[in-house]
Design a protein around this motif. Structure first.
Motif, short mmCIF file in Angstrom:
data_model
loop_
_atom_site.label_atom_id
_atom_site.label_comp_id
_atom_site.label_asym_id
_atom_site.label_seq_id
_atom_site.Cartn_x
_atom_site.Cartn_y
_atom_site.Cartn_z
N ILE A 290 0.63 -1.25 0.41
CA ILE A 290 0.26 0.25 -0.32
C ILE A 290 1.09 1.53 -0.23
O ILE A 290 1.71 2.32 0.71
CB ILE A 290 -0.85 0.02 1.71
N PRO A 291 1.35 1.97 -1.05
CA PRO A 291 1.92 2.85 -1.40
C PRO A 291 1.63 4.14 -1.34
O PRO A 291 1.48 5.27 -1.74
CB PRO A 291 2.16 2.74 -2.93
N SER A 292 -0.42 4.91 -0.97
CA SER A 292 -0.69 6.16 -0.50
C SER A 292 -2.42 5.64 -0.30
O SER A 292 -2.82 4.62 0.08
CB SER A 292 -0.97 6.11 -2.22
N ASP A 293 -3.37 6.56 0.18
CA ASP A 293 -4.13 6.12 1.10
C ASP A 293 -5.11 5.28 0.28
O ASP A 293 -5.53 4.87 -0.77
CB ASP A 293 -5.07 7.68 1.54
N VAL A 294 -5.74 5.04 1.12
CA VAL A 294 -7.31 3.64 1.13
C VAL A 294 -8.13 4.06 2.18
O VAL A 294 -8.45 4.82 2.83
CB VAL A 294 -6.05 2.14 1.40
N ALA A 295 -9.35 4.03 1.33
CA ALA A 295 -10.31 4.82 1.69
C ALA A 295 -11.33 3.71 2.18
O ALA A 295 -10.86 2.42 2.33
CB ALA A 295 -11.01 4.66 0.26
N ALA A 296 -11.30 4.21 3.04
CA ALA A 296 -12.82 3.51 4.45
C ALA A 296 -13.36 2.25 3.59
O ALA A 296 -14.38 2.55 2.47
CB ALA A 296 -13.78 4.67 5.10
N ASN A 297 -13.37 1.55 4.28
CA ASN A 297 -14.41 -0.07 4.14
C ASN A 297 -13.93 -0.88 2.52
O ASN A 297 -14.80 -1.46 2.29
CB ASN A 297 -15.70 0.19 4.04
N SER A 298 -12.64 -0.34 2.06
CA SER A 298 -12.11 -0.82 1.06
C SER A 298 -12.01 -2.01 0.97
O SER A 298 -11.28 -1.95 2.03
CB SER A 298 -11.27 0.35 -0.48
N VAL A 299 -11.62 -2.81 0.07
CA VAL A 299 -10.93 -4.03 -0.11
C VAL A 299 -9.94 -3.74 -1.06
O VAL A 299 -10.56 -4.13 -1.96
CB VAL A 299 -12.06 -5.63 -0.34
N VAL A 300 -8.53 -4.36 -0.90
CA VAL A 300 -7.02 -3.68 -1.75
C VAL A 300 -6.81 -4.92 -2.00
O VAL A 300 -6.21 -6.32 -0.53
CB VAL A 300 -6.84 -2.21 -1.73
N SER A 301 -6.11 -5.27 -3.28
CA SER A 301 -5.35 -6.70 -3.64
C SER A 301 -3.53 -6.01 -4.34
O SER A 301 -3.84 -5.17 -4.81
CB SER A 301 -5.94 -7.12 -3.83
N GLY A 302 -3.11 -6.88 -3.95
CA GLY A 302 -2.03 -6.46 -5.24
C GLY A 302 -0.73 -5.22 -5.17
O GLY A 302 -1.43 -4.55 -3.85
N TYR A 303 0.54 -4.96 -5.87
CA TYR A 303 1.05 -3.76 -5.34
C TYR A 303 1.67 -3.09 -6.78
O TYR A 303 1.58 -3.77 -7.61
CB TYR A 303 2.23 -4.95 -4.70
N PRO A 304 1.32 -1.58 -6.41
CA PRO A 304 0.21 -1.07 -5.39
C PRO A 304 -0.79 -1.69 -5.75
O PRO A 304 -1.63 -1.93 -6.58
CB PRO A 304 0.72 -0.29 -6.01
N ALA A 305 -1.90 -1.36 -4.34
CA ALA A 305 -3.07 -2.34 -4.00
C ALA A 305 -3.91 -1.32 -5.12
O ALA A 305 -3.80 -0.23 -4.99
CB ALA A 305 -2.92 -1.58 -2.74
N MET A 306 -5.18 -2.09 -5.15
CA MET A 306 -5.64 -1.39 -5.43
C MET A 306 -7.03 -2.13 -5.95
O MET A 306 -7.45 -3.34 -4.60
CB MET A 306 -5.58 -1.48 -7.40
N ASP A 307 -8.03 -1.55 -5.79
CA ASP A 307 -9.51 -2.27 -5.64
C ASP A 307 -9.12 -3.80 -5.62
O ASP A 307 -8.83 -4.36 -7.11
CB ASP A 307 -10.55 -2.03 -6.15
N ASN A 308 -9.79 -4.80 -4.74
CA ASN A 308 -10.31 -5.69 -5.27
C ASN A 308 -10.37 -6.30 -6.85
O ASN A 308 -9.76 -7.29 -6.82
CB ASN A 308 -10.01 -6.70 -4.00
N LYS A 309 -11.35 -6.71 -6.63
CA LYS A 309 -12.18 -7.19 -7.70
C LYS A 309 -11.46 -6.83 -8.72
O LYS A 309 -11.47 -7.30 -9.93
CB LYS A 309 -13.41 -6.47 -7.86
N LEU A 310 -11.00 -5.13 -9.03
CA LEU A 310 -10.13 -5.36 -10.17
C LEU A 310 -8.49 -5.73 -10.37
O LEU A 310 -8.65 -6.07 -11.43
CB LEU A 310 -10.21 -3.43 -10.46
N TRP A 311 -8.36 -6.60 -8.89
CA TRP A 311 -7.04 -6.69 -8.87
C TRP A 311 -7.82 -8.58 -9.75
O TRP A 311 -6.81 -8.90 -10.34
CB TRP A 311 -6.87 -6.51 -7.70
N LEU A 312 -8.78 -8.89 -8.93
CA LEU A 312 -8.55 -9.91 -8.84
C LEU A 312 -9.17 -10.22 -10.78
O LEU A 312 -8.84 -11.63 -11.56
CB LEU A 312 -9.69 -10.55 -8.43
#
Lengths: 337, 337, 337
Positions: A290-312
């Motif tokens: 996680i290199p930058s801010d993450v919004a409340a209640n979001s689910v993130v994945s990967g590097y750099p972390a992104m929205d989990n569904k997009l990442w999948l």
């Protein structure tokens, strides 16, 4: 212990079973024997209810009826299962008393009923509340302030001037308040150590597990909020703050001045860069960076972390990259013909 | 302490302020109160100079003039800030003396003015220089040689025959010279332990932070150069070498026989494979995985690590992979029509 | 020691050298001096046989003949090299005896010829077999059972009721059986600790290196099979099982209830999710993240881990992503013209 007694102690409803059945222990659904009790908290495992050997299963109140296997029905059945373990397991007890080999500075104030184990070292001006259990070789440095019912396993360390709330648990080798990694670059290229003057501060009910490190701050404080839990080998960098009821799973790393909110879950090996914020209720899946801010209640994945569904979807495409390269080449070739 | 005295002690120029202002402490730019001093080393934060409550700000000599807030102007203002912290913070002092519970082998030679804490264990043939502070429960194995002004926090370990330079600092639980992970495969499939005969050798001014591990070598030595700093939970595998003034941030891992140059920065959770070389002045961003040699002064990212700028463009495209798959499909379809 | 004596002790064939040559030590092929012996186990390094200064090289029986450099020929020459190290290196010896400062509960049973170091703490009802070496500050909690020839370095911990086989080695700061990271979520959002009632169980010949953690289980057991080796700073989560002769390299993390087979190699910083299985003989390259089952004997890489060969092709394409984006755009544009 009889099944009926377990139901009664938990306040659970016994359905389809005999209260006189003798239960000898607890086990997972796959390993439970005919005199053991198990649980199904995750509906994903509901099918195993039909094949388990268990004498009884703890389930939610609306779990489908079972033929042949008793159920104990109760809300938050996982919590009830956790309670059931304590009916059968007897953890070692530590009677009040100070071991003759403990080195406790005369200026330290320790509350009543404390168990202070062999070779514990407690420095000057330390305050510890009621009912502490401090196991062998723990070291509490000068000026630390600790609340009631402190439990420190062997080799835990609390450094100078750190402040811990009530009901804090430190597993073996946990280090609270060691120096942060702070150096100023010399003009000549070397590094000058920056004094780490700020304490690490843990709220009530914080647990820090084995060999994890919560660093002190260069200025200000490093803070872990009430109810947060920190797993083995986690790194909390200097000046970071963590909110309430947050879970930092094993080998997570927070750099310096990182802000992690409340009810956040960072899964194993996640890293968060310095000076960035993870909002309340956010979840980062294992190994995310996680290199930058993450919004409340979001689910993130990967590097750099992104929205989990997009990442999948992106990682699914990643495995098709060689094929995409070929297809692009082929389209270009056809076009040129 | 008066602002004018701070300016004088630092050798800084006071601009736009009153030397008689009483300063009570240091703080970050966002948290500083009206009687505190702060700093701006990174021009990125210059805008905050206008909104801070701080009484004064340490800045570089060419920082723009400020209305209403005093500045102390000095080259390498971050280093000056680090010095300012020490004007206000009083770390615990450890007076010379050997605690009666310390177990020091009669053959060990310890320099003058040493503080040897409770339950410290120092083995046979150990040499330690002048002015050491060895805190409770530290263990120095047989034959270790350590320079002047050694500072070991509680539970630090130096293993047999390791050699440490002057001004080395070990934080809690740091382990210098434990066995490397070396086994020879048996024909039958099992593993035979390889004796780890070579010492870990730390240069002058090396700091190793909490629960970090610098393994000894099977043959030869593991070496950390002068001025290098190793953060919490870092792993330095057997036979690795690290140059001078290099920073290994938290949870970095070097496999065996890895060569890391001087003035390198490996950010948090970076891994470097065995037998590969990272050139002088290189930087690897957090979580990078380095499977092969990295050129001097390069900046690398990702796994396998690549040029940072290429990586930034590639990860930007990564999030568009699902879209690219669709576009390719669509181009193919149009072509076939 | 004469070269001929080394050949004889190893059972190796000396080719092209003089048995009377005096050998003073062992070294790597690049660093070996004229009186040292080295080895070439990996044919990749065969070319260096021509440039080494070594007096002799340990090689496999079918290694090509060399001009001018002696070879010692023997099957599994790497193992023979490991043995050769022991001819020259003399590790510290620990004579039987219990240090007067050790606190051993009267109910503990310790086999003959044990060395129990300073400040060791051994709890009630502990059993330790023959020939143990337990170095300073190690702590063995109540009810632990440990086999013969146990070797615990300073600050190792074995928690309550854990069971260790014969020939187990714990490096400094290794923690066996600390609490797993288990909490049940309260309806109000907080976390209730789940008692970790199950032991950690290590088979024969298991080694756990510095500051690594093998957690106890909430129910059932955490198990490490015979001959498996666990490197520094590894995390084995509660209820996980590891088969025989498996290597978990530095900073690997297994979440809870993870099943890793036999003869598996997980390279540095690999993470494996909970409740998933890694088949026998599988290999995961460094930093892989394994979120689902891995087939026996497969080689996987990346996150989420995929077949290593596919991954190699995909990461090669990854660096070309920006170019692919441009090419796609260009194809689309040409098409629209």
């Amino acid at each position: 212990m009889k099944l009926g007694e377990i139901a009664q102690r938990l306040g659970a409803e016994l359905v389809g079973g005999n209260g006189d059945t003798e239960i000898t222990g607890v086990a997972g659904i796959e390993h439970a024997g005919v005199s053991e009790i198990t649980f199904i908290a995750n509906p994903k495992y509901a099918a195993q209810a039909k094949t388990t050997n268990a004498a009884a299963i703890l389930v939610e109140p609306d779990f489908p009826a079972l033929d042949g296997t008793a159920t104990l029905r109760i809300k938050n059945c996982y919590r009830a299962f956790a309670q059931t373990i304590t009916f059968f397991y007897h953890a070692p007890k530590y009677a009040p008393g100070v071991h003759p080999t403990a080195v406790v500075d005369p200026s330290a104030k320790i509350g009543t009923d404390a168990h202070i184990g062999a070779y514990v070292v407690i420095g000057p001006d330390v305050t510890i509340g009621l009912g502490a259990v401090v196991l062998p070789h723990s070291v509490i440095y000068a000026g630390a302030t600790i609340g009631d019912r402190f439990f420190a396993h062997a080799h835990a360390v609390v450094r100078e001037f750190c402040r811990l709330g009530d009901d804090v648990v430190l597993q073996n080798g946990a280090v609270i308040g060691a120096d942060g990694f702070g150096y100023a670059r010399e003009t000549a290229g070397g590094w000058t150590k920056i004094v780490q003057s700020g304490a690490a501060v843990l709220g009530d009910r914080v647990e820090v597990q084995a060999n994890a490190c919560v660093d002190r701050a260069s200025i200000g404080e490093t803070r872990i909020g009430d109810g947060s839990k920190i797993d083995n080998l986690v790194q909390v960098g200097h000046g970071s703050t963590v909110g309430q009821d947050t879970l930092l799973c094993a080998q997570v790393g927070l750099a310096g001045s990182t802000e992690v909110g409340s009810r956040v879950i960072l899964a194993g090996q996640v890293g968060v860069a310095g000076h960035c914020k993870v909002g309340d209720g956010a979840v980062a899946t294992a190994q995310s960076g996680i290199p930058s801010d993450v919004a409340a209640n979001s689910v993130v994945s990967g590097y750099p972390a992104m929205d989990n569904k997009l990442w999948l979807r992106s990682v699914a495409a990643f495995a098709r990259l060689p094929e995409m390269v070929r297809e692009l080449r082929s389209l270009r070739k056809e076009r040129s013909e």
